[in-house]
Design a protein around this motif. Structure first.
Motif, PDB file in Angstrom:
ATOM      1  N   LEU A  90       0.855  -1.201   0.002  1.00  0.00           N
ATOM      2  CA  LEU A  90       0.037  -0.002  -0.064  1.00  0.00           C
ATOM      3  C   LEU A  90       0.791   1.210   0.070  1.00  0.00           C
ATOM      4  O   LEU A  90       1.187   1.702  -1.175  1.00  0.00           O
ATOM      5  CB  LEU A  90      -1.297  -0.097   1.192  1.00  0.00           C
ATOM      6  N   PHE A  91       1.180   1.802   1.055  1.00  0.00           N
ATOM      7  CA  PHE A  91       1.781   3.134   1.304  1.00  0.00           C
ATOM      8  C   PHE A  91       3.260   2.997   2.074  1.00  0.00           C
ATOM      9  O   PHE A  91       3.053   2.437   3.038  1.00  0.00           O
ATOM     10  CB  PHE A  91       0.996   4.156   1.901  1.00  0.00           C
ATOM     11  N   ALA A  92       4.138   3.393   1.420  1.00  0.00           N
ATOM     12  CA  ALA A  92       5.535   3.254   1.995  1.00  0.00           C
ATOM     13  C   ALA A  92       5.880   4.195   3.137  1.00  0.00           C
ATOM     14  O   ALA A  92       6.934   4.359   3.777  1.00  0.00           O
ATOM     15  CB  ALA A  92       6.750   3.218   0.949  1.00  0.00           C
ATOM     16  N   THR A  93       4.893   5.300   2.771  1.00  0.00           N
ATOM     17  CA  THR A  93       5.149   6.533   3.880  1.00  0.00           C
ATOM     18  C   THR A  93       3.800   6.704   4.811  1.00  0.00           C
ATOM     19  O   THR A  93       2.875   6.422   4.088  1.00  0.00           O
ATOM     20  CB  THR A  93       5.662   7.766   3.336  1.00  0.00           C
ATOM     21  N   PRO A  94       3.947   7.692   5.687  1.00  0.00           N
ATOM     22  CA  PRO A  94       2.712   8.067   6.394  1.00  0.00           C
ATOM     23  C   PRO A  94       1.792   8.759   5.173  1.00  0.00           C
ATOM     24  O   PRO A  94       2.294   9.539   4.592  1.00  0.00           O
ATOM     25  CB  PRO A  94       3.187   8.922   7.479  1.00  0.00           C
ATOM     26  N   THR A  95       0.665   8.397   5.184  1.00  0.00           N
ATOM     27  CA  THR A  95      -0.101   8.801   4.089  1.00  0.00           C
ATOM     28  C   THR A  95      -1.699   9.067   4.787  1.00  0.00           C
ATOM     29  O   THR A  95      -2.218   8.275   5.126  1.00  0.00           O
ATOM     30  CB  THR A  95      -0.396   7.554   3.043  1.00  0.00           C
ATOM     31  N   LEU A  96      -2.334  10.366   4.551  1.00  0.00           N
ATOM     32  CA  LEU A  96      -3.548  10.679   4.890  1.00  0.00           C
ATOM     33  C   LEU A  96      -4.487  10.159   3.758  1.00  0.00           C
ATOM     34  O   LEU A  96      -4.374  10.042   2.603  1.00  0.00           O
ATOM     35  CB  LEU A  96      -3.563  12.151   4.717  1.00  0.00           C
ATOM     36  N   LEU A  97      -5.576   9.505   4.567  1.00  0.00           N
ATOM     37  CA  LEU A  97      -6.565   8.927   3.802  1.00  0.00           C
ATOM     38  C   LEU A  97      -8.106   9.406   4.167  1.00  0.00           C
ATOM     39  O   LEU A  97      -8.273   9.939   5.091  1.00  0.00           O
ATOM     40  CB  LEU A  97      -6.743   7.254   4.455  1.00  0.00           C
ATOM     41  N   SER A  98      -8.917   9.367   2.926  1.00  0.00           N
ATOM     42  CA  SER A  98     -10.255   9.811   2.825  1.00  0.00           C
ATOM     43  C   SER A  98     -11.068   8.827   3.340  1.00  0.00           C
ATOM     44  O   SER A  98     -10.890   7.522   3.177  1.00  0.00           O
ATOM     45  CB  SER A  98     -10.720  10.306   1.752  1.00  0.00           C
ATOM     46  N   VAL A  99     -11.924   8.643   4.462  1.00  0.00           N
ATOM     47  CA  VAL A  99     -12.877   7.760   5.185  1.00  0.00           C
ATOM     48  C   VAL A  99     -14.327   8.179   4.579  1.00  0.00           C
ATOM     49  O   VAL A  99     -14.821   9.105   4.991  1.00  0.00           O
ATOM     50  CB  VAL A  99     -12.732   7.877   6.669  1.00  0.00           C
TER      51      VAL A  99
END
Length: 260
Positions: free
Chosen positions: A98-107
């Motif tokens: 998925l994401f290799a770095t901290p990533t903001l996600l939409s919920v």
């Protein structure tokens, strides 16, 4: 740690599936100590607003936003006004890349319902596996630049930094701060650039924007937020936010779920 925190309770064992859900009520002002774990984490609050610090970067998450934290990364999580937090832990060897770095996600509303659905102890392993596959399909990154700035270590610059953290709206010039910190403006300017990687003006902008995130998530009008963090108008605040983050304040926390 606070004695008032409701300890996190695991809602489901991993079994053959990828996710374990933890749930807990965080009282106002509670922060976990910095920690790390081998599992990836989706940090999310079903109610209230949580904050997450990773290095110098700061995220604020209302129920419409979550943060993907890759396994092994040190982070600190807490809340200013209290929150119903979900810690969704994902086994790295049981999930797609998925994401290799901290990533903001939409919920989205659907993802929110799935998160709540998967806290049930009545789900079968097969049902949980199907639900997890839907969650992975629905994880949508929000393309924004993290907000935040490291603190300088020089004690004179640190005096200025702490004062601005306490009151981001303080608009004194660096020369005026020099009198307060017993240092020349040139000395302070060098310290901020050398120790934070930013000019003083850039550093102050980051601190002001970080201070604006919690009231923004709480739905406080932009005109009030702008004055609170040191901008003379809402348009000046919005322009600074867009330049630094890559989106407008309204878009940053868009798609609020309906009140429960």
């Amino acid at each position: 740690m606070s004695q008032n925190r409701q300890d996190f309770v695991l809602a489901a064992d991993t079994g053959p599936t990828a996710m374990v859900f933890g749930a807990g009520i965080l009282p106002a002002g509670y922060w976990f100590d910095e920690h790390r774990h081998p599992q990836h984490q989706i940090a999310w609050a079903g109610r209230g607003v949580i904050g997450i610090d990773i290095g110098a970067n700061h995220w604020v998450l209302p129920p419409t936003r979550a943060l993907w934290i890759p396994g092994g990364i040190a982070h600190r999580t807490g809340t200013t006004a209290g929150a119903d937090m979900r810690g969704i832990f994902v086994e790295p060897d049981r999930c797609p890349a998925l994401f290799a770095t901290p990533t903001l996600l939409s919920v989205s509303a659907l993802l929110r319902e799935l998160f709540d659905h998967m806290t049930s102890r009545q789900l079968s392993d097969e049902g949980r596996t199907r639900a997890e596959a839907m969650v992975f399909d629905l994880l949508e990154p929000v393309e924004v630049i993290p907000i935040g700035a490291p603190l300088p270590t020089d004690q004179r610059a640190r005096v200025v930094a702490q004062a601005l953290l306490d009151d981001p709206a303080d608009d004194r010039t660096l020369a005026e701060w020099g009198t307060h910190a017993a240092a020349s403006s040139r000395t302070l300017a060098r310290a901020f650039r050398a120790e934070t990687g930013m000019t003083f003006a850039q550093w102050r902008t980051q601190i002001r924007l970080a201070a604006s995130l919690t009231p923004l998530a709480d739905g406080i009008p932009v005109t009030r937020i702008a004055a609170r963090v040191g901008y003379r108008s809402a348009s000046a605040y919005v322009a600074a936010f867009r330049r630094a983050v890559g989106t407008s304040p309204g878009q940053y926390f868009a798609r609020r779920p309906p009140a429960l």
